[in-house]
Design a protein around this motif. Structure first.
Motif, PDB file in Angstrom:
ATOM      1  N   MET A  11      -0.229  40.035 -69.512  1.00 23.88           N
ATOM      2  CA  MET A  11      -0.621  41.181 -70.327  1.00 23.88           C
ATOM      3  C   MET A  11      -1.910  41.811 -69.794  1.00 23.88           C
ATOM      4  SD  MET A  11      -2.422  39.521 -73.706  1.00 23.88           S
ATOM      5  CE  MET A  11      -0.944  38.700 -74.273  1.00 23.88           C
ATOM      6  N   SER A  12      -2.202  42.997 -70.297  1.00 23.00           N
ATOM      7  CA  SER A  12      -3.463  43.648 -69.999  1.00 23.00           C
ATOM      8  C   SER A  12      -4.522  43.165 -70.989  1.00 23.00           C
ATOM      9  CB  SER A  12      -3.318  45.164 -70.095  1.00 23.00           C
ATOM     10  OG  SER A  12      -2.415  45.636 -69.118  1.00 23.00           O
ATOM     11  N   VAL A  13      -5.766  43.133 -70.518  1.00 23.99           N
ATOM     12  CA  VAL A  13      -6.869  42.650 -71.352  1.00 23.99           C
ATOM     13  C   VAL A  13      -8.071  43.568 -71.163  1.00 23.99           C
ATOM     14  CG1 VAL A  13      -6.105  40.241 -71.198  1.00 23.99           C
ATOM     15  CG2 VAL A  13      -7.803  41.125 -69.564  1.00 23.99           C
ATOM     16  N   ILE A  14      -9.029  43.455 -72.075  1.00 22.45           N
ATOM     17  CA  ILE A  14     -10.313  44.141 -71.945  1.00 22.45           C
ATOM     18  C   ILE A  14     -11.301  43.172 -71.318  1.00 22.45           C
ATOM     19  CG2 ILE A  14     -12.239  45.155 -73.216  1.00 22.45           C
ATOM     20  CD1 ILE A  14     -10.154  46.025 -75.331  1.00 22.45           C
ATOM     21  N   LEU A  15     -12.079  43.658 -70.357  1.00 19.74           N
ATOM     22  CA  LEU A  15     -13.108  42.864 -69.703  1.00 19.74           C
ATOM     23  C   LEU A  15     -14.468  43.470 -70.009  1.00 19.74           C
ATOM     24  CD1 LEU A  15     -14.222  40.752 -67.695  1.00 19.74           C
ATOM     25  CD2 LEU A  15     -13.655  42.352 -65.854  1.00 19.74           C
ATOM     26  N   TYR A  16     -15.270  42.786 -70.833  1.00 18.01           N
ATOM     27  CA  TYR A  16     -16.644  43.207 -71.093  1.00 18.01           C
ATOM     28  C   TYR A  16     -17.541  42.540 -70.057  1.00 18.01           C
ATOM     29  CZ  TYR A  16     -15.070  45.030 -75.597  1.00 18.01           C
ATOM     30  OH  TYR A  16     -14.426  45.743 -76.581  1.00 18.01           O
ATOM     31  N   SER A  17     -18.432  43.347 -69.466  1.00 20.61           N
ATOM     32  CA  SER A  17     -19.172  42.855 -68.313  1.00 20.61           C
ATOM     33  C   SER A  17     -20.478  43.625 -68.155  1.00 20.61           C
ATOM     34  CB  SER A  17     -18.301  43.017 -67.063  1.00 20.61           C
ATOM     35  OG  SER A  17     -18.814  42.334 -65.963  1.00 20.61           O
ATOM     36  N   ASP A  18     -21.438  43.033 -67.443  1.00 20.51           N
ATOM     37  CA  ASP A  18     -22.708  43.696 -67.162  1.00 20.51           C
ATOM     38  C   ASP A  18     -23.070  43.456 -65.705  1.00 20.51           C
ATOM     39  OD1 ASP A  18     -25.133  44.988 -67.327  1.00 20.51           O
ATOM     40  OD2 ASP A  18     -25.962  43.721 -68.905  1.00 20.51           O
ATOM     41  N   PHE A  19     -23.518  44.515 -65.036  1.00 23.53           N
ATOM     42  CA  PHE A  19     -23.791  44.431 -63.608  1.00 23.53           C
ATOM     43  C   PHE A  19     -24.858  43.403 -63.246  1.00 23.53           C
ATOM     44  CE2 PHE A  19     -22.313  49.009 -63.687  1.00 23.53           C
ATOM     45  CZ  PHE A  19     -21.128  48.766 -63.021  1.00 23.53           C
ATOM     46  N   ASN A  20     -25.827  43.156 -64.137  1.00 24.89           N
ATOM     47  CA  ASN A  20     -26.908  42.248 -63.764  1.00 24.89           C
ATOM     48  C   ASN A  20     -26.645  40.786 -64.120  1.00 24.89           C
ATOM     49  OD1 ASN A  20     -27.473  42.032 -66.519  1.00 24.89           O
ATOM     50  ND2 ASN A  20     -29.074  43.594 -66.457  1.00 24.89           N
ATOM     51  N   CYS A  21     -25.414  40.474 -64.496  1.00 20.52           N
ATOM     52  CA  CYS A  21     -25.021  39.091 -64.804  1.00 20.52           C
ATOM     53  C   CYS A  21     -24.260  38.513 -63.607  1.00 20.52           C
ATOM     54  CB  CYS A  21     -24.140  39.069 -66.052  1.00 20.52           C
ATOM     55  SG  CYS A  21     -23.303  37.496 -66.321  1.00 20.52           S
ATOM     56  N   PRO A  22     -24.776  37.451 -62.985  1.00 22.32           N
ATOM     57  CA  PRO A  22     -24.091  36.901 -61.809  1.00 22.32           C
ATOM     58  C   PRO A  22     -22.711  36.341 -62.126  1.00 22.32           C
ATOM     59  CG  PRO A  22     -25.832  35.420 -62.535  1.00 22.32           C
ATOM     60  CD  PRO A  22     -25.980  36.673 -63.341  1.00 22.32           C
ATOM     61  N   PHE A  23     -22.522  35.867 -63.337  1.00 27.49           N
ATOM     62  CA  PHE A  23     -21.224  35.326 -63.729  1.00 27.49           C
ATOM     63  C   PHE A  23     -20.202  36.458 -63.901  1.00 27.49           C
ATOM     64  CE2 PHE A  23     -24.620  32.582 -65.283  1.00 27.49           C
ATOM     65  CZ  PHE A  23     -24.330  31.433 -64.563  1.00 27.49           C
ATOM     66  N   HIS A  28     -15.584  39.222 -61.711  1.00 22.64           N
ATOM     67  CA  HIS A  28     -14.973  40.427 -61.154  1.00 22.64           C
ATOM     68  C   HIS A  28     -14.345  40.131 -59.792  1.00 22.64           C
ATOM     69  CE1 HIS A  28     -14.653  44.831 -61.537  1.00 22.64           C
ATOM     70  NE2 HIS A  28     -14.637  44.826 -60.220  1.00 22.64           N
ATOM     71  N   GLU A  29     -15.058  39.402 -58.946  1.00 26.29           N
ATOM     72  CA  GLU A  29     -14.539  39.042 -57.631  1.00 26.29           C
ATOM     73  C   GLU A  29     -13.319  38.127 -57.755  1.00 26.29           C
ATOM     74  OE1 GLU A  29     -15.889  40.061 -54.272  1.00 26.29           O
ATOM     75  OE2 GLU A  29     -16.197  41.565 -55.847  1.00 26.29           O
ATOM     76  N   ARG A  30     -13.355  37.228 -58.729  1.00 24.84           N
ATOM     77  CA  ARG A  30     -12.217  36.320 -58.932  1.00 24.84           C
ATOM     78  C   ARG A  30     -10.978  37.098 -59.371  1.00 24.84           C
ATOM     79  NH1 ARG A  30     -13.789  30.868 -61.549  1.00 24.84           N
ATOM     80  NH2 ARG A  30     -14.317  30.576 -59.351  1.00 24.84           N
ATOM     81  N   LEU A  31     -11.146  38.010 -60.312  1.00 26.21           N
ATOM     82  CA  LEU A  31     -10.020  38.821 -60.774  1.00 26.21           C
ATOM     83  C   LEU A  31      -9.486  39.708 -59.652  1.00 26.21           C
ATOM     84  CD1 LEU A  31     -11.450  39.738 -64.276  1.00 26.21           C
ATOM     85  CD2 LEU A  31      -9.374  38.398 -63.863  1.00 26.21           C
ATOM     86  N   HIS A  32     -10.387  40.202 -58.811  1.00 30.14           N
ATOM     87  CA  HIS A  32      -9.967  41.002 -57.650  1.00 30.14           C
ATOM     88  C   HIS A  32      -9.140  40.141 -56.696  1.00 30.14           C
ATOM     89  CE1 HIS A  32     -10.204  43.952 -54.406  1.00 30.14           C
ATOM     90  NE2 HIS A  32     -10.548  42.960 -53.611  1.00 30.14           N
ATOM     91  N   ASN A  35      -5.673  39.606 -57.777  1.00 25.46           N
ATOM     92  CA  ASN A  35      -4.905  40.842 -57.961  1.00 25.46           C
ATOM     93  C   ASN A  35      -4.653  41.148 -59.438  1.00 25.46           C
ATOM     94  OD1 ASN A  35      -4.601  41.447 -55.179  1.00 25.46           O
ATOM     95  ND2 ASN A  35      -2.949  39.955 -55.043  1.00 25.46           N
ATOM     96  N   LEU A  36      -5.657  40.881 -60.273  1.00 24.59           N
ATOM     97  CA  LEU A  36      -5.503  41.083 -61.713  1.00 24.59           C
ATOM     98  C   LEU A  36      -6.416  42.167 -62.269  1.00 24.59           C
ATOM     99  CD1 LEU A  36      -5.110  37.424 -63.050  1.00 24.59           C
ATOM    100  CD2 LEU A  36      -3.355  39.187 -62.836  1.00 24.59           C
ATOM    101  N   LEU A  37      -7.232  42.783 -61.427  1.00 23.28           N
ATOM    102  CA  LEU A  37      -8.136  43.803 -61.954  1.00 23.28           C
ATOM    103  C   LEU A  37      -7.390  44.999 -62.532  1.00 23.28           C
ATOM    104  CD1 LEU A  37     -11.250  44.010 -59.614  1.00 23.28           C
ATOM    105  CD2 LEU A  37     -11.164  43.364 -62.030  1.00 23.28           C
TER     106      LEU A  37
END
Length: 198
Positions: A11-23, A28-32, A35-37
């Motif tokens: 399914m599709s999901v919402i991803l809440y994220s902040d640029f200054n958080c290393p996690f 983001h890199e893991r989802l990329h 192939n799930l982004l």
């Protein structure tokens, strides 16, 4: 059969994220990599809105905490290239830029999001610096501040994202939110991501 074909049932999901958080960057890199982004609706939120503009150089306990976070990401996500930045920037303007580009064209907006993460976590560039954001906008193409008649402004979009993030009852990022209300917090493993999105 491609990886995406194998996971066509996800399914599709919402991803809440902040640029200054290393996690968030590592997620983001893991989802990329998975192939799930394209199944994620990225929503930028400020989990640390008090940070200064321009970015301040951290020292003492703050620098040690940042070093610990980067070391932890290197251990949990060894495939993600990451360097120790001098501090953490206020990300309000960077999120506004991403929101503007995402409104125009999702692919262009997601390219901007990924490049913003890399500019900070690989090159240590200040994402609150107008010159850095101007270069990012130009590299991403489009006219990020062009608003069509009746369209919500990037600031209004950001406010909605913030309100909906807080409504989840969670205070951290990264955060995946499924259509049925389930949440997956933090830098999750590939197995946990697959299970969550199935």
């Amino acid at each position: 059969m491609t990886v995406s074909d194998n996971w066509a049932h996800l399914m599709s999901v919402i991803l809440y994220s902040d640029f200054n958080c290393p996690f968030c960057y590592a997620m983001h890199e893991r989802l990329h990599e998975m192939n799930l982004l394209d199944r994620c609706e990225w929503r930028g939120v400020q989990h640390a809105p008090h940070l200064s503009k321009p970015m301040a150089r951290w020292s003492g306990a703050l620098a040690a905490e940042l070093r610990h976070e980067v070391t932890l990401v290197q251990r949990l996500a060894p495939r993600a290239s990451i360097s120790l930045p001098p501090g953490k920037p206020n990300t309000r303007d960077a999120i506004e830029l991403a929101a503007a580009l995402l409104r125009q064209e999702v692919g262009r907006g997601m390219d901007c999001v990924r490049e913003a993460y890399r500019l900070f976590w690989c090159e240590g560039q200040d994402l609150s610096d107008p010159a850095v954001l101007d270069r990012l906008a130009k590299a991403s193409g489009g006219q990020p501040w062009a608003i069509g008649p009746g369209a919500a402004s990037p600031m209004q979009v950001m406010s909605q994202w913030e309100e909906q993030w807080r409504a989840t009852g969670e205070s951290g990022v990264p955060l995946l939110v499924a259509q049925d209300g389930r949440v997956l917090a933090g830098l999750a493993s590939q197995d946990n991501i697959r299970q969550f999105m199935a």
